[in-house]
Scaffold this motif. Structure first.
Motif, short mmCIF file in Angstrom:
data_model
loop_
_atom_site.label_atom_id
_atom_site.label_comp_id
_atom_site.label_asym_id
_atom_site.label_seq_id
_atom_site.Cartn_x
_atom_site.Cartn_y
_atom_site.Cartn_z
N GLY A 65 -9.45 2.04 8.55
CA GLY A 65 -8.65 1.79 7.36
C GLY A 65 -8.30 3.06 6.62
O GLY A 65 -7.17 3.24 6.15
N LEU A 66 -9.27 3.98 6.53
CA LEU A 66 -9.02 5.25 5.84
C LEU A 66 -8.04 6.12 6.63
O LEU A 66 -7.26 6.86 6.04
N ASN A 67 -8.11 6.03 7.95
CA ASN A 67 -7.11 6.74 8.76
C ASN A 67 -5.70 6.26 8.44
O ASN A 67 -4.77 7.04 8.28
N LEU A 68 -5.55 4.94 8.35
CA LEU A 68 -4.25 4.38 8.01
C LEU A 68 -3.84 4.78 6.60
O LEU A 68 -2.67 5.08 6.35
N TYR A 69 -4.79 4.80 5.68
CA TYR A 69 -4.54 5.23 4.30
C TYR A 69 -3.99 6.66 4.28
O TYR A 69 -3.05 6.97 3.57
N ASP A 70 -4.61 7.53 5.08
CA ASP A 70 -4.13 8.91 5.19
C ASP A 70 -2.71 8.97 5.73
O ASP A 70 -1.84 9.66 5.19
N VAL A 71 -2.47 8.24 6.80
CA VAL A 71 -1.17 8.28 7.46
C VAL A 71 -0.08 7.79 6.54
O VAL A 71 1.06 8.29 6.56
N ASP A 100 -6.32 15.38 0.26
CA ASP A 100 -6.83 15.77 1.56
C ASP A 100 -7.11 14.52 2.38
O ASP A 100 -7.32 13.42 1.84
N ARG A 101 -7.13 14.68 3.68
CA ARG A 101 -7.51 13.57 4.54
C ARG A 101 -8.98 13.21 4.28
O ARG A 101 -9.78 14.05 3.87
N VAL A 158 0.83 -1.21 0.00
CA VAL A 158 0.00 0.00 0.00
C VAL A 158 0.87 1.25 0.00
O VAL A 158 0.63 2.19 -0.77
N ARG A 159 1.86 1.26 0.84
CA ARG A 159 2.74 2.43 0.93
C ARG A 159 3.45 2.67 -0.41
O ARG A 159 3.53 3.80 -0.89
N GLU A 160 3.96 1.61 -1.00
CA GLU A 160 4.63 1.73 -2.29
C GLU A 160 3.69 2.29 -3.34
O GLU A 160 4.05 3.19 -4.12
N ALA A 161 2.46 1.78 -3.38
CA ALA A 161 1.50 2.24 -4.37
C ALA A 161 1.10 3.70 -4.14
O ALA A 161 0.89 4.45 -5.09
N LEU A 162 0.98 4.11 -2.89
CA LEU A 162 0.63 5.50 -2.60
C LEU A 162 1.73 6.46 -3.06
O LEU A 162 1.45 7.55 -3.57
N ARG A 197 7.23 11.28 5.44
CA ARG A 197 8.60 11.74 5.26
C ARG A 197 8.72 13.23 5.59
O ARG A 197 8.06 14.05 4.97
N SER A 198 9.57 13.57 6.49
CA SER A 198 9.83 14.98 6.76
C SER A 198 10.84 15.50 5.75
O SER A 198 11.60 14.74 5.16
#
Length: 564
Positions: free
Chosen positions: A116-122, A157-158, A76-80, A129-130
């Motif tokens: 799940g959407l909260n995790l998607y946002d995060v 947006d969130r 998921v992270r890679e795809a985002l 990444r800062s």
């Protein structure tokens, strides 16, 4: 793209650093990545560019909410990250799409979905990444710089809870059920085959030579190492060798059909298990959607209902596909019924098969273990294998992560040659985006055609409009009520290596998906018009035009674009 005849001549005469087998999104990405790192690149495709899975997706560039259910956070992270990069590189082709998960009967939106959407946002890259961490490493091929590239482009947006009015505004088809609230979140949408053609065009701009209609019959070796491929030209029947120092197998679901004994015996590659995904389309009037919807489909699964190209797209199924014919994958009647049932129950509609404007099915290259199981449990991750001949095989994955898959394959070539050639594809624009208002107006072209032209071609829409200005009939639509112009047919044959009517109606335009009943109607009027527009470019006489139109009728039947 360069003329196919010229490309075939160059492929037969020259020697390349890399030959890529497969003209879908992964192969196109490998060609672009390798060419931008300084390799001389050849690409061969046995049918048409994007004729396999890469033209039959759900048209989404997304992180994949369903993968969170399996805690596949890395995927998921890679795809985002890739989603954000794509919006920045091709804003005309990859566009943000709001999606709604509605609630009914006064209930609050589902709490688990909200988590799940909260995790998607995060997991969105700019929140992971800062700026300090992004500056921490300097190799332009590494994840930090690619994440940094993503943060310079669109960022969603969130998610938020919306009221009944916003749900109804986004999903007019739900009016009869009177939704009370819902979640609103964002992913992205594309035209998958146009994305493939755009990536191929960029690869050619960096020197790649690409041609379709070339069937690879064997790997050519010298001293036990792959040094090219032998191909047969479907147009002439001639056979020749495309010579190259490296061979990349990017044929997706067909990957284990090129040197299968080498892949399975040496690399111990698990069998590729095709999974069929069926989609159906409707007129907007029958299923009006302004945004996407997450539709429950039983068994804990869901499907998408999405606005697409002026209509509505519903999919996908996810079923094992055991048939040996991977070239013409028909939507199964059971799958179509499954999608209809889910849509009718969710939207309180009474749509039938006769309301469907088109249907298509593709097969995903899922990497299977030895255990039998549902395809939903099989990995969507990309897999890379290098065998004793030196052939590199890249398969698995998904549309969204094509650029990273290509990077994996080319990184392997760079590593074994000890080159200093970092990946650059995270910073190279794909096509040249343009606003519809910037396009010149041409007499006869309807006003509603300009926005789709800008979305499909970017700046190259100027070339299409120049063709439309040459003859009045070319400014007319291919299908009445649709924005696609006959000038696009000529452009496809002249500049995009379209060789058949099906190439035009199924992949250069998407009329075979959104207006299948029109293009496949008895009498074949649309196919004949397309063949007539292609004729000067292809050198067809009257008999050849008739044969081309008849061939499309057979292809439409084989593809099952009209259910039933």
């Amino acid at each position: 793209m360069i003329d196919r005849a010229a490309a075939v001549t160059a492929l037969a005469a020259e020697e390349f650093d890399v030959v890529v087998v497969g003209g879908g999104i992964t192969g196109a990405g490998v060609a672009l990545d390798a060419a931008t790192r300084g390799y001389s690149v050849a690409l061969v495709e046995r049918h048409d560019f994007a004729s396999g899975t890469s033209s039959r997706s759900s048209k989404l560039v997304h992180g994949g909410l369903r993968y969170l259910q399996n805690f596949d956070l890395g995927l998921v992270r890679e795809a985002l990250i890739e989603r954000q990069i794509m919006v920045g590189l091709a804003p005309h082709l990859v566009k943000p799409l709001p999606l709604i998960v509605p609630a009914f009967d006064g209930a609050r939106p589902d709490r688990m979905m909200g988590m799940g959407l909260n995790l998607y946002d995060v997991m969105s890259v700019d929140k992971l990444r800062s700026p300090l961490r992004r500056r921490g490493r300097n190799n332009s091929g590494n994840d930090s710089n690619e994440a940094a590239a993503a943060t310079t482009s669109w960022s969603p947006d969130r998610h938020r809870i919306i009221d009944a009015g916003e749900v109804a505004e986004g999903l007019p088809a739900l009016a009869a059920r009177e939704p009370t609230s819902g979640y609103l979140f964002y992913d992205c949408q594309t035209d998958d085959s146009r994305l493939v053609l755009t990536v191929l065009g960029e690869a050619e701009r960096f020197g790649a030579v690409c041609a379709n209609g070339l069937l690879v019959t064997e790997l050519v070796e010298e001293g036990g190492r792959a040094r090219g491929v032998r191909v047969t030209d479907s147009a002439s029947g001639e056979t020749f060798v495309v010579r190259a120092q490296n061979v990349v197998n990017a044929t997706g679901v067909w990957a284990d059909r090129l040197r299968p004994e080498e892949l399975h015996n040496e690399a111990e590659v698990p069998i590729i298990r095709p999974s069929r995904g069926t989609h159906i389309t409707f007129r907007r009037e029958d299923l009006p959607l302004n945004v996407g919807a997450i539709v429950p489909a039983g068994g804990g699964r869901f499907i998408f209902a999405l606005p697409w190209l002026g209509g509505s797209l519903v999919g996908t199924t996810d079923t094992d596909y055991d048939a040996t014919d991977l070239d013409h994958v028909r939507p199964a009647d059971d799958d179509v019924e499954y999608l209809l049932d889910a849509v009718n129950e969710f939207f309180a509609t009474e749509l039938t098969a006769s309301d469907i404007t088109g249907a298509f099915a593709g097969v995903r290259p899922l990497i299977s273990s030895a255990d039998a199981g549902k395809s939903v449990d099989i990995s969507r991750k990309a897999e890379l294998y290098e065998t004793s001949s030196g052939m590199v095989t890249i398969t698995g994955g998904k549309l969204t992560t094509w650029r990273r898959m290509a990077k994996m394959a080319v990184d392997r070539l760079v590593e074994r040659e000890a080159r200093d050639a970092p990946c650059r594809t995270h910073e190279i624009p794909l096509g040249q985006a343009i606003e519809a208002s910037e396009l010149p107006r041409v007499e006869g072209v309807r006003e509603d055609a300009y926005a789709p032209l800008a979305a499909r071609y970017g700046h190259a829409a100027h070339d299409v409009l120049a063709i439309a200005a040459q003859r009045g009939e070319l400014a007319q639509p291919v299908v009445e009520g649709q924005p696609d112009l006959l000038a696009e047919v000529v452009h496809a044959a002249r500049r995009e290596q379209a060789r058949t009517v099906g190439d035009v109606l199924l992949r250069r335009t998407r009329l075979g998906l959104v207006a299948a009943r029109d293009v496949a109607a008895p009498g074949g009027d649309v196919a004949r018009r397309v063949a007539a527009a292609m004729a000067p470019e292809r050198g067809w006489d009257g008999a050849a035009q008739a044969a081309a139109a008849a061939a499309f009728a057979d292809e439409a039947q084989a593809e099952g674009i009209v259910p039933g």
